[in-house]
Design a protein around this motif. Structure first.
Motif, PDB file in Angstrom:
ATOM      1  N   VAL A  69      -2.292  -1.866  -3.733  1.00 30.34           N
ATOM      2  CA  VAL A  69      -3.323  -0.832  -3.696  1.00 30.34           C
ATOM      3  C   VAL A  69      -2.642   0.502  -3.429  1.00 30.34           C
ATOM      4  O   VAL A  69      -2.148   0.748  -2.325  1.00 30.34           O
ATOM      5  CB  VAL A  69      -4.373  -1.117  -2.599  1.00 30.34           C
ATOM      6  N   THR A 114     -10.289  -1.429  -0.739  1.00 26.33           N
ATOM      7  CA  THR A 114      -9.636  -1.123   0.545  1.00 26.33           C
ATOM      8  C   THR A 114     -10.380  -1.724   1.731  1.00 26.33           C
ATOM      9  O   THR A 114      -9.755  -2.049   2.750  1.00 26.33           O
ATOM     10  CB  THR A 114      -9.494   0.400   0.734  1.00 26.33           C
ATOM     11  N   ASP A 126     -13.235   2.014  -2.190  1.00 25.90           N
ATOM     12  CA  ASP A 126     -13.593   1.310  -0.954  1.00 25.90           C
ATOM     13  C   ASP A 126     -13.886  -0.157  -1.210  1.00 25.90           C
ATOM     14  O   ASP A 126     -13.768  -0.987  -0.295  1.00 25.90           O
ATOM     15  CB  ASP A 126     -14.816   1.964  -0.303  1.00 25.90           C
ATOM     16  N   ARG A 181      -2.846   4.731  -3.738  1.00 28.03           N
ATOM     17  CA  ARG A 181      -3.637   5.942  -3.963  1.00 28.03           C
ATOM     18  C   ARG A 181      -2.855   6.935  -4.827  1.00 28.03           C
ATOM     19  O   ARG A 181      -1.626   6.986  -4.768  1.00 28.03           O
ATOM     20  CB  ARG A 181      -3.999   6.597  -2.631  1.00 28.03           C
ATOM     21  N   LYS A 201      -9.007  -5.122   2.732  1.00 29.38           N
ATOM     22  CA  LYS A 201      -7.644  -5.244   3.256  1.00 29.38           C
ATOM     23  C   LYS A 201      -7.691  -5.666   4.720  1.00 29.38           C
ATOM     24  O   LYS A 201      -8.446  -5.094   5.508  1.00 29.38           O
ATOM     25  CB  LYS A 201      -6.921  -3.900   3.123  1.00 29.38           C
ATOM     26  N   THR A 221       0.841  -1.199   0.000  1.00 38.68           N
ATOM     27  CA  THR A 221       0.000   0.000   0.000  1.00 38.68           C
ATOM     28  C   THR A 221       0.876   1.249   0.000  1.00 38.68           C
ATOM     29  O   THR A 221       2.087   1.183   0.132  1.00 38.68           O
ATOM     30  CB  THR A 221      -0.923   0.020   1.229  1.00 38.68           C
TER      31      THR A 221
END
Length: 573
Positions: free
Chosen positions: A170, A225, A222, A172, A228, A141
């Motif tokens: 993942v 996430t 979402d 951002r 996770k 992440t």
């Protein structure tokens, strides 16, 4: 330089007494005549309008007890006093970041940070390095990627699959409004082209295959996430402590942090472990008015346990659940900010609000009635206008001001409404400079450009402006943000010099917005924010003296040391 002597200090020197009667709130007395710590021979930018510049200061029991010339302050020391010779270097109050997501960004410190890296090749190299470093089964992440710097198009799941196939990735983007995932992450989350997404969210699909590309916008993220595995309490505490230390390393002594109400308890654990070296005015995400009373109970619980820790007696204020945070739109880069007129590069599209004006007004009313000011993310001019409308309908008088976050473009007529309604403008300078030469002109067109990132106009209308970073969407360094506020130039060398320099602010205005302005929004305005007698001794030592006036050499400066309540919490190696 001529240093102003306060009447109290002049009286002490002439009478030969040692701090017999300092400002209200000081713990310095005749019985304890010498200071614990003094700093001399410096360029001290106090942000105190009574004594804006000084050479030196004294600290006793964690608070500033005197500010003046080096000679005056040396007279307050004895053989047991610690003396810091600043050698002409600049000192400022501890920086207070008005908008962070430290608890949400710990994976940038412990995972992968792609911030300010322009090319995909290096992104993939960093991702592969993380795969080799992290234990098996741990999700990769972090993020910070920005496709507008060089690539010009969004990355895909296949890009990550080429270097990591067997564990979820993942990441951002720099705006925190999109995530980039690999096929493994989509598989585990069960995300397909037909998956239902929250309002305002989007699963980006390949135009040829109709399958997910690996880019999930807004709430669609979402879907992944939420799958996770949760960190253990110990893992979260360790990650947050590393992140707090990172914040100290760039000169931060306070933040307005924003995340879930649960994350406030992660800070509380650091308080109770006596390891929190940052003052946290905490904002919790909430869109439902019915949940506000429960948050008020959390505030009481946190305040009670902070007080019981005994830490505030020696460090001053450290943590309180202070305000509610809501979101009305997205960001300009992905065309999700809510605009009054169509995007210049997307015919027939203005964006859409994430909630109704009525629902937002109801939330604001519930929050204010429970003693919580409300912070609202609003980037597009329609989003800002809608938020002001909601404040006008729902707000009630309180101790601390309501606020709008970001305000990246605004209808000029709405500027005066900020002042009329008593709303604070919370803004992030690097969000402006980071768009120069990239997408701002394309999104809003040349006519609306002059309505974007209007810091100076807000100040000229006597609107309180607080600066922050919105980390991890832009650099956490206050020096970087202050440079961007003063010079409005692309950090990537794009554009043609300063961009709309009429909206630039002075160094003193930027410094105030990064110190006392942030304190003024909290219960701690009289305790932190400036180098003033009676306040907690939070200050930052830079590696050299800033010139007068401050020029672009500020870009070469870094933080040499950070102090909280007179205690060194960071020193550069």
């Amino acid at each position: 330089m001529r240093i102003k002597k306060t009447p109290v200090l002049r009286h002490q020197l002439l009478a030969g007494t040692m701090l017999a009667a300092l400002a209200v709130g000081s713990s310095f007395t005749v019985a304890n005549a010498a200071a614990d710590f003094i700093a001399v021979n410096g360029d001290v930018r106090t942000v105190d309008p009574n004594t804006p510049r000084a050479e030196a200061f004294a600290v006793e029991n964690g608070k500033f007890v005197a500010v003046g010339t080096s000679a005056e302050i040396r007279a307050l020391a004895d053989g047991k006093t610690t003396v810091l010779d600043l050698a002409g270097k600049t000192v400022t109050p501890g920086f207070i970041d008005g908008h962070t997501h430290l608890t949400s960004g710990t994976d940038y410190v412990t995972g992968v940070d792609l911030s300010y890296i322009p090319d995909k090749e290096t992104w993939l190299k960093r991702i592969k390095e993380a795969d080799e470093r992290l234990p098996p089964g741990v999700w990769i992440t972090g993020g910070g990627w920005d496709y507008t710097l060089k690539e010009g198009k969004l990355p895909t799941k296949e890009d990550i699959d080429a270097v990591v196939k067997d564990r979820p990735v993942v990441l951002r983007d720099i705006d925190f409004h999109s995530i980039w995932v690999n096929s493994k992450a989509l598989e585990i989350a069960g995300v397909t082209a037909k998956s239902e997404v929250p309002a305002g969210g989007e699963i980006v699909l390949d135009a040829k295959t109709g399958e997910p590309t690996g880019i999930l916008l807004e709430g669609a993220g979402d879907l992944v996430t939420n799958k996770k595995p949760a960190y253990s309490d110990k893992e979260r505490a360790e990650a947050l402590l590393q992140t707090v230390k990172f914040a100290n390393s760039v000169g931060l002594t306070g933040v307005h942090d924003m995340s879930s109400i649960a994350a406030a308890y992660d800070y509380l654990k650091l308080v109770e472990d006596k390891s929190l070296s940052l003052r946290v005015w905490y904002g919790f995400f909430e869109d439902k008015a019915a949940n506000i009373p429960a948050a008020a109970k959390d505030r009481e619980a946190v305040d009670s346990r902070v007080a019981a820790s005994g830490e505030t007696k020696v460090k001053g204020p450290l943590l309180t659940v202070g305000y509610a945070k809501s979101v009305v739109d997205g960001v300009l880069s992905t065309h999700t900010a809510y605009m009054l007129e169509n995007y210049s590069d997307r015919t027939g599209w203005k964006g859409e609000p994430f909630q109704s004006e009525a629902d937002l007004a109801t939330l604001i009313k519930a929050a204010n009635e429970n003693g919580f000011p409300t912070a609202v993310h609003a980037i597009g001019d329609a989003g800002v206008q809608m938020t002001l409308n909601a404040f006008e309908k729902g707000q009630s008088p309180g101790k601390y001001p309501n606020r709008v976050e970001h305000i990246e473009i605004i209808n000029p007529a709405d500027i005066e409404r900020f002042k009329t309604l008593g709303i604070v403008a919370s803004m992030q300078p690097n969000h402006a400079t980071g768009t120069i030469g990239k997408y701002i002109t394309e999104r809003v067109g040349p006519e609306r450009e002059s309505h974007a990132y209007v810091w100076k106009s807000l100040l000229q209308h006597k609107v309180p402006v607080v600066f922050g970073s919105d980390w991890a969407t832009s650099p956490l360094s206050p020096l970087t943000q202050i440079n961007d506020a003063v010079f409005r130039e692309s950090p990537f060398g794009l554009g043609d010099g300063p961009w709309h320099p009429e909206q630039a602010v002075t160094f003193d205005e930027a410094l105030f917005a990064y110190t006392q302005a942030g304190a003024n929004m909290t219960p701690w305005a009289d305790q932190i924010g400036s180098i003033s007698t009676g306040k907690w001794a939070d200050f930052v030592v830079l590696d050299a003296k800033l010139p007068d006036p401050v020029d672009r050499s500020i870009r070469k400066r870094h933080v040499e040391a950070t102090y909280v309540a007179g205690t060194e919490v960071y020193r550069a190696k």
